[in-house]
Scaffold this motif. Structure first.
Motif, PDB file in Angstrom:
ATOM      1  N   UNK A  40      14.965  32.390  53.433  1.00 38.63           N
ATOM      2  CA  UNK A  40      15.732  31.153  53.299  1.00 38.63           C
ATOM      3  C   UNK A  40      16.564  31.164  52.022  1.00 38.63           C
ATOM      4  N   UNK A  41      15.971  31.619  50.913  1.00 44.09           N
ATOM      5  CA  UNK A  41      16.714  31.713  49.657  1.00 44.09           C
ATOM      6  C   UNK A  41      17.867  32.712  49.774  1.00 44.09           C
ATOM      7  N   UNK A  42      17.643  33.800  50.471  1.00 47.74           N
ATOM      8  CA  UNK A  42      18.680  34.806  50.656  1.00 47.74           C
ATOM      9  C   UNK A  42      19.810  34.251  51.529  1.00 47.74           C
ATOM     10  N   UNK A  43      19.453  33.527  52.573  1.00 44.38           N
ATOM     11  CA  UNK A  43      20.457  32.961  53.479  1.00 44.38           C
ATOM     12  C   UNK A  43      21.376  31.982  52.749  1.00 44.38           C
ATOM     13  N   UNK A  44      20.819  31.230  51.807  1.00 42.84           N
ATOM     14  CA  UNK A  44      21.617  30.252  51.071  1.00 42.84           C
ATOM     15  C   UNK A  44      22.233  30.822  49.800  1.00 42.84           C
ATOM     16  N   UNK A  82       9.337  12.778  56.605  1.00 45.74           N
ATOM     17  CA  UNK A  82      10.028  12.525  57.870  1.00 45.74           C
ATOM     18  C   UNK A  82      11.495  12.888  57.708  1.00 45.74           C
ATOM     19  N   UNK A  83      12.183  13.015  58.831  1.00 46.70           N
ATOM     20  CA  UNK A  83      13.581  13.428  58.754  1.00 46.70           C
ATOM     21  C   UNK A  83      14.478  12.369  58.113  1.00 46.70           C
ATOM     22  N   UNK A  84      14.009  11.147  57.950  1.00 46.13           N
ATOM     23  CA  UNK A  84      14.808  10.095  57.313  1.00 46.13           C
ATOM     24  C   UNK A  84      14.477   9.930  55.829  1.00 46.13           C
ATOM     25  N   UNK A  85      13.498  10.641  55.316  1.00 48.05           N
ATOM     26  CA  UNK A  85      13.031  10.452  53.942  1.00 48.05           C
ATOM     27  C   UNK A  85      13.514  11.516  52.964  1.00 48.05           C
ATOM     28  N   UNK A  86      14.382  12.415  53.375  1.00 44.19           N
ATOM     29  CA  UNK A  86      14.790  13.514  52.500  1.00 44.19           C
ATOM     30  C   UNK A  86      15.542  13.027  51.264  1.00 44.19           C
ATOM     31  N   UNK A  98      24.395  16.823  45.849  1.00 48.25           N
ATOM     32  CA  UNK A  98      24.741  18.034  46.595  1.00 48.25           C
ATOM     33  C   UNK A  98      24.419  19.315  45.840  1.00 48.25           C
ATOM     34  N   UNK A  99      23.460  19.284  44.963  1.00 51.34           N
ATOM     35  CA  UNK A  99      23.101  20.461  44.169  1.00 51.34           C
ATOM     36  C   UNK A  99      21.682  20.868  44.514  1.00 51.34           C
ATOM     37  N   UNK A 100      21.509  22.098  44.963  1.00 49.60           N
ATOM     38  CA  UNK A 100      20.183  22.622  45.253  1.00 49.60           C
ATOM     39  C   UNK A 100      19.692  22.276  46.641  1.00 49.60           C
ATOM     40  N   UNK A 101      18.436  22.655  46.876  1.00 47.05           N
ATOM     41  CA  UNK A 101      17.825  22.367  48.175  1.00 47.05           C
ATOM     42  C   UNK A 101      16.314  22.271  48.034  1.00 47.05           C
ATOM     43  N   UNK A 102      15.745  21.526  48.953  1.00 53.33           N
ATOM     44  CA  UNK A 102      14.297  21.470  49.105  1.00 53.33           C
ATOM     45  C   UNK A 102      13.921  22.444  50.206  1.00 53.33           C
ATOM     46  N   UNK A 103      12.822  23.141  50.035  1.00 55.24           N
ATOM     47  CA  UNK A 103      12.325  24.038  51.079  1.00 55.24           C
ATOM     48  C   UNK A 103      11.263  23.301  51.879  1.00 55.24           C
ATOM     49  N   UNK A 104      11.423  23.326  53.193  1.00 56.67           N
ATOM     50  CA  UNK A 104      10.561  22.567  54.093  1.00 56.67           C
ATOM     51  C   UNK A 104       9.994  23.516  55.132  1.00 56.67           C
ATOM     52  N   UNK A 105       8.714  23.379  55.397  1.00 55.32           N
ATOM     53  CA  UNK A 105       8.132  24.128  56.506  1.00 55.32           C
ATOM     54  C   UNK A 105       7.992  23.166  57.687  1.00 55.32           C
ATOM     55  N   UNK A 106       8.569  23.556  58.809  1.00 51.98           N
ATOM     56  CA  UNK A 106       8.576  22.727  60.007  1.00 51.98           C
ATOM     57  C   UNK A 106       7.919  23.505  61.140  1.00 51.98           C
ATOM     58  N   UNK A 108       9.509  24.742  63.408  1.00 46.21           N
ATOM     59  CA  UNK A 108      10.463  25.805  63.753  1.00 46.21           C
ATOM     60  C   UNK A 108      10.627  26.808  62.620  1.00 46.21           C
ATOM     61  N   UNK A 109       9.729  26.786  61.621  1.00 46.33           N
ATOM     62  CA  UNK A 109       9.760  27.752  60.535  1.00 46.33           C
ATOM     63  C   UNK A 109      10.201  27.125  59.222  1.00 46.33           C
ATOM     64  N   UNK A 110      10.350  27.965  58.216  1.00 45.75           N
ATOM     65  CA  UNK A 110      10.763  27.514  56.887  1.00 45.75           C
ATOM     66  C   UNK A 110      12.281  27.406  56.868  1.00 45.75           C
ATOM     67  N   UNK A 111      12.783  26.283  56.327  1.00 46.44           N
ATOM     68  CA  UNK A 111      14.227  26.076  56.247  1.00 46.44           C
ATOM     69  C   UNK A 111      14.544  25.146  55.098  1.00 46.44           C
ATOM     70  N   UNK A 112      15.821  25.056  54.762  1.00 42.68           N
ATOM     71  CA  UNK A 112      16.245  24.111  53.731  1.00 42.68           C
ATOM     72  C   UNK A 112      16.229  22.705  54.332  1.00 42.68           C
ATOM     73  N   UNK A 113      16.207  21.701  53.449  1.00 45.06           N
ATOM     74  CA  UNK A 113      16.188  20.338  53.965  1.00 45.06           C
ATOM     75  C   UNK A 113      17.513  19.979  54.626  1.00 45.06           C
ATOM     76  N   UNK A 114      18.601  20.664  54.264  1.00 47.13           N
ATOM     77  CA  UNK A 114      19.892  20.420  54.916  1.00 47.13           C
ATOM     78  C   UNK A 114      19.811  20.810  56.395  1.00 47.13           C
TER      79      UNK A 114
END
Length: 130
Positions: A40-44, A82-86, A98-106, A108-114
């Protein structure tokens, strides 16, 4: 002494090597969750190429650093979100909207909060990076 929290060890090692302006680092031990976080870090664009080396003693990650991480860390305990609490969690862990990201495990796998917001998914917060 064995590491208690492998994910926290990964973030601390990344941050320390970035702060010292190293071009690469080695992180040990490894885990499946660590591989997904690094993808995920590499993708972003926060890290370059990484390699998983299996040495039969827990494994190692060899990571190319791009000097793009100002701060990163693990979030413990892993809070359910929840998806409304990010936005609330963004205000707590990130310096600007718009700076940075939170890492979330869902589920469907690990992804950024965006990505999680775009897919309408909630999950557990595991880390942040900016």
């Amino acid at each position: 002494m064995p590491a208690q929290n492998i994910l926290a060890n990964l973030f601390v090692t990344l941050y320390n090597n970035e702060a010292r302006r190293k071009s690469n680092c080695i992180i040990l031990p490894t885990s499946k969750l660590g591989i997904e976080v690094l993808k995920t870090l590499q993708k972003d664009g926060y890290i370059g190429e990484f390699e998983h080396i299996d040495d039969k003693r827990g494994g190692k990650f060899k990571i190319e650093l791009l000097a793009k991480i100002t701060k990163c860390g693990a979030i413990s305990p892993r809070f359910k979100v929840k998806n409304t609490e990010y936005n609330d969690w963004e205000q707590q862990y990130l310096p600007a909207y718009n700076r940075g990201m939170l890492l979330v495990t869902t589920n469907q796998g690990v992804m950024s909060h965006h990505d999680a917001v775009n897919k309408g998914l909630g999950g557990f917060l595991i880390g942040y990076v900016y």
